[in-house]
Design a protein around this motif. Structure first.
Motif, PDB file in Angstrom:
ATOM      1  N   MET A   1       0.882  -1.125   0.038  1.00 15.16           N
ATOM      2  CA  MET A   1       0.011  -0.006   0.002  1.00 15.16           C
ATOM      3  C   MET A   1       0.898   1.147  -0.024  1.00 15.16           C
ATOM      4  SD  MET A   1      -2.861   0.959  -0.091  1.00 15.16           S
ATOM      5  CE  MET A   1      -4.331   2.055   0.411  1.00 15.16           C
ATOM      6  N   ALA A   2       1.936   1.405   0.885  1.00 15.35           N
ATOM      7  CA  ALA A   2       2.859   2.504   0.891  1.00 15.35           C
ATOM      8  C   ALA A   2       3.452   2.819  -0.443  1.00 15.35           C
ATOM      9  CB  ALA A   2       3.791   2.359   1.806  1.00 15.35           C
ATOM     10  N   ALA A   3       3.956   1.654  -0.965  1.00 17.49           N
ATOM     11  CA  ALA A   3       4.548   1.813  -2.300  1.00 17.49           C
ATOM     12  C   ALA A   3       3.536   2.410  -3.406  1.00 17.49           C
ATOM     13  CB  ALA A   3       4.988   0.283  -2.877  1.00 17.49           C
ATOM     14  N   ALA A   4       2.322   2.070  -3.178  1.00 20.00           N
ATOM     15  CA  ALA A   4       1.119   2.578  -4.377  1.00 20.00           C
ATOM     16  C   ALA A   4       1.127   3.961  -4.146  1.00 20.00           C
ATOM     17  CB  ALA A   4      -0.005   1.799  -4.001  1.00 20.00           C
ATOM     18  N   ILE A   5       1.000   4.574  -2.606  1.00 15.59           N
ATOM     19  CA  ILE A   5       0.863   5.953  -2.458  1.00 15.59           C
ATOM     20  C   ILE A   5       2.225   6.722  -2.985  1.00 15.59           C
ATOM     21  CG2 ILE A   5       0.719   7.625  -0.481  1.00 15.59           C
ATOM     22  CD1 ILE A   5      -0.970   5.341   0.672  1.00 15.59           C
ATOM     23  N   LYS A   6       3.557   6.153  -2.520  1.00 17.47           N
ATOM     24  CA  LYS A   6       4.338   6.625  -3.194  1.00 17.47           C
ATOM     25  C   LYS A   6       4.616   6.937  -4.607  1.00 17.47           C
ATOM     26  CE  LYS A   6       8.850   6.286  -1.075  1.00 17.47           C
ATOM     27  NZ  LYS A   6       9.788   5.699  -0.389  1.00 17.47           N
ATOM     28  N   ALA A   7       4.062   5.740  -5.490  1.00 19.00           N
ATOM     29  CA  ALA A   7       3.964   5.809  -6.742  1.00 19.00           C
ATOM     30  C   ALA A   7       3.087   6.991  -7.476  1.00 19.00           C
ATOM     31  CB  ALA A   7       3.655   4.622  -7.465  1.00 19.00           C
ATOM     32  N   LEU A   8       1.923   7.035  -6.703  1.00 19.58           N
ATOM     33  CA  LEU A   8       1.035   8.282  -6.921  1.00 19.58           C
ATOM     34  C   LEU A   8       1.409   9.548  -6.695  1.00 19.58           C
ATOM     35  CD1 LEU A   8      -1.878   8.839  -7.977  1.00 19.58           C
ATOM     36  CD2 LEU A   8      -2.677   8.622  -5.459  1.00 19.58           C
ATOM     37  N   ASN A   9       2.151   9.561  -5.514  1.00 20.39           N
ATOM     38  CA  ASN A   9       2.636  10.908  -5.354  1.00 20.39           C
ATOM     39  C   ASN A   9       3.776  11.373  -6.317  1.00 20.39           C
ATOM     40  OD1 ASN A   9       3.324  13.355  -4.059  1.00 20.39           O
ATOM     41  ND2 ASN A   9       4.656  12.330  -2.491  1.00 20.39           N
ATOM     42  N   ALA A  10       4.696  10.395  -6.776  1.00 21.21           N
ATOM     43  CA  ALA A  10       5.778  10.549  -7.840  1.00 21.21           C
ATOM     44  C   ALA A  10       4.937  10.882  -9.048  1.00 21.21           C
ATOM     45  CB  ALA A  10       6.583   9.409  -7.971  1.00 21.21           C
ATOM     46  N   LYS A  11       3.848  10.601  -9.391  1.00 14.70           N
ATOM     47  CA  LYS A  11       3.191  10.485 -10.601  1.00 14.70           C
ATOM     48  C   LYS A  11       2.670  12.162 -10.581  1.00 14.70           C
ATOM     49  CE  LYS A  11       0.724   9.571 -14.236  1.00 14.70           C
ATOM     50  NZ  LYS A  11       1.296   9.355 -15.547  1.00 14.70           N
ATOM     51  N   ILE A  12       1.919  12.455  -9.492  1.00 12.67           N
ATOM     52  CA  ILE A  12       1.493  13.910  -9.300  1.00 12.67           C
ATOM     53  C   ILE A  12       2.662  15.090  -9.468  1.00 12.67           C
ATOM     54  CG2 ILE A  12       0.453  15.645  -7.475  1.00 12.67           C
ATOM     55  CD1 ILE A  12      -1.403  13.113  -6.545  1.00 12.67           C
TER      56      ILE A  12
END
Length: 133
Positions: A1-12
């Motif tokens: 889950m933390a990796a998905a949030i980190k990936a979303l933040n990087a995309k934003i």
């Protein structure tokens, strides 16, 4: 889950427009725009209800934050615009307050109410006469 949030933040954060839209540089001023909108809406209300102290405080508050918006890095033009509109609105409200309480506006308003009040009473009497006949 933390990796998905980190990936979303990087995309934003990789897109400068979404990065700005998701920042406090956008949402701070956007949420603060309620103050100048209320001040602009209050310009059509009776000047008798204007608080001189609050108007002065909001004018100073907006002037300080206009300066702050230009002092931060990067400059926050949206915050500057928000407080510029509020400062201008509060200065206008201050003028209305002073005009009403200190420069004879209250007396003029009372005379106008007396004149229109008398006209309304005459109209009511005429209407009663017409209905009575």
């Amino acid at each position: 889950m933390a990796a998905a949030i980190k990936a979303l933040n990087a995309k934003i954060r990789s897109n400068k427009y979404t990065d700005y839209f998701c920042s406090t540089h956008f949402w701070g001023p956007a949420s603060n725009f309620g103050i100048p909108l209320a001040a602009v809406a209050d310009m059509s209300k009776d000047p008798e209800i204007i608080s001189g102290r609050m108007t002065g405080a909001l004018t100073i508050y907006s002037a300080v934050f206009m300066r702050y918006a230009m002092a931060v890095t990067p400059k926050n033009y949206l915050l500057f615009g928000c407080h510029f509109i509020n400062c201008a609105s509060q200065i206008t409200q201050g003028y209305r307050y002073l005009s009403y309480w200190n420069f004879g506006g209250r007396e003029q308003a009372m005379k106008a109410k007396e004149i229109t009040g008398g006209m309304a009473e005459k109209a009511m009497e005429k209407a009663k006469d017409v209905v009575g006949k």
